[in-house]
Scaffold this motif. Structure first.
Motif, PDB file in Angstrom:
ATOM      1  N   GLY A 203       5.668  -4.794   0.016  1.00  0.00           N
ATOM      2  CA  GLY A 203       5.713  -5.085   1.450  1.00  0.00           C
ATOM      3  C   GLY A 203       4.607  -4.474   2.275  1.00  0.00           C
ATOM      4  O   GLY A 203       4.605  -4.621   3.500  1.00  0.00           O
ATOM      5  N   ALA A 204       3.653  -3.794   1.643  1.00  0.00           N
ATOM      6  CA  ALA A 204       2.561  -3.159   2.408  1.00  0.00           C
ATOM      7  C   ALA A 204       1.634  -4.220   2.986  1.00  0.00           C
ATOM      8  O   ALA A 204       1.244  -5.169   2.310  1.00  0.00           O
ATOM      9  CB  ALA A 204       1.778  -2.201   1.526  1.00  0.00           C
ATOM     10  N   ALA A 205       1.288  -4.052   4.276  1.00  0.00           N
ATOM     11  CA  ALA A 205       0.393  -5.013   4.930  1.00  0.00           C
ATOM     12  C   ALA A 205      -1.060  -4.788   4.541  1.00  0.00           C
ATOM     13  O   ALA A 205      -1.876  -5.709   4.599  1.00  0.00           O
ATOM     14  CB  ALA A 205       0.547  -4.918   6.446  1.00  0.00           C
ATOM     15  N   ASP A 206      -1.398  -3.561   4.155  1.00  0.00           N
ATOM     16  CA  ASP A 206      -2.755  -3.225   3.725  1.00  0.00           C
ATOM     17  C   ASP A 206      -2.709  -2.734   2.286  1.00  0.00           C
ATOM     18  O   ASP A 206      -1.638  -2.620   1.688  1.00  0.00           O
ATOM     19  CB  ASP A 206      -3.352  -2.147   4.635  1.00  0.00           C
ATOM     20  CG  ASP A 206      -3.462  -2.601   6.078  1.00  0.00           C
ATOM     21  OD1 ASP A 206      -3.945  -3.726   6.295  1.00  0.00           O
ATOM     22  OD2 ASP A 206      -3.052  -1.833   6.976  1.00  0.00           O
ATOM     23  N   PHE A 207      -3.884  -2.416   1.752  1.00  0.00           N
ATOM     24  CA  PHE A 207      -3.920  -1.895   0.386  1.00  0.00           C
ATOM     25  C   PHE A 207      -3.100  -0.615   0.302  1.00  0.00           C
ATOM     26  O   PHE A 207      -3.306   0.325   1.078  1.00  0.00           O
ATOM     27  CB  PHE A 207      -5.362  -1.613  -0.035  1.00  0.00           C
ATOM     28  CG  PHE A 207      -5.466  -0.875  -1.343  1.00  0.00           C
ATOM     29  CD1 PHE A 207      -5.395  -1.557  -2.543  1.00  0.00           C
ATOM     30  CD2 PHE A 207      -5.605   0.505  -1.373  1.00  0.00           C
ATOM     31  CE1 PHE A 207      -5.479  -0.879  -3.753  1.00  0.00           C
ATOM     32  CE2 PHE A 207      -5.690   1.194  -2.572  1.00  0.00           C
ATOM     33  CZ  PHE A 207      -5.616   0.497  -3.762  1.00  0.00           C
TER      34      PHE A 207
END
Length: 226
Positions: A203-207
């Motif tokens: 669910g992470a929006a970024d790395f």
């Protein structure tokens, strides 16, 4: 002309510097802009490069960097030097295309991208990972190909346990690292005989990468479930 000493022994400051030629004889001087008439092999296309200043921002810091762009004006085609990104920025020359587990090296991340700068200090382009607890590690990009494409390889087996985020950096310029493709699996290896893994944070929006030692009891229970 060395921009580090051109201003009476001092560096040229940030700004747009027009290039002219002054020719004098018998007390008469004529000054003309340079560039509208040039040899066929001298391009008028904007060319941006990053150079080291040799000075750090603080004691022990890495050398600073400056952006220089030589370009021709419109409509006359004369040369102007842009120092300090007044019209031409560095980030537009850096692009990341994606990340995946490297073929043939299942415990290495491979970030691919393209750098269209005319030049930059060797070893300055790199991926920098941060665990949010004061620990950072960096990995240098490989030498760009003729078309500017490059790869940064990150061996996750070298990372301590933690949740790692990261950015692509070139001196003071940076951009977020690429987000994992959907359904990217984990990497698994052994460290001192014990099983470890690295996997994308769900669910992470970024790395974001989680590195941890495998919980053996939980793994056994998971295998026993029908």
């Amino acid at each position: 002309m060395d921009i580090a000493t051109a201003a009476g022994g001092q560096p040229l400051g940030d700004g747009l510097w027009d290039l002219s030629l002054a020719v004098g004889a018998q007390g008469v001087t004529r000054e003309v802009r340079v560039g509208s008439k040039r040899a066929a092999d001298v391009s008028g296309k904007a060319s941006t490069r990053v150079v080291g200043t040799g000075e750090g921002d603080r004691a022990g810091a890495a050398p600073g960097m400056r952006a220089l762009t030589l370009y021709t004006t419109n409509p006359h085609g004369n040369f102007t030097l842009d120092i300090g990104e007044k019209k031409h920025d560095v980030p537009s020359h850096l692009r990341l295309d994606g990340v995946r587990w490297a073929p043939g090296a299942p415990t290495e991340l491979a970030f691919t991208g393209r750098c269209t700068l005319a030049a930059h200090p060797e070893g300055a382009l790199r991926a920098v990972l941060d665990d949010g607890r004061g620990r950072t590690v960096s990995f240098e990009a490989g030498r760009p190909a003729a078309d500017g494409t490059f790869t940064v390889r990150v061996p996750v087996t070298q990372l301590p346990a933690g949740e790692w985020t990261g950015r692509l950096r070139l001196g003071p310029w940076s951009s977020p690292l690429s987000v994992f493709p959907r359904k990217s699996g984990p990497a698994k290896w052994r460290r001192r005989g014990l099983p470890w893994y690295a996997k994308p944070v769900p669910g992470a929006a970024d790395f974001a990468l989680q590195v941890a030692k495998t919980n053996l009891a939980r793994a056994v229970v998971a295998r026993m479930k029908p």
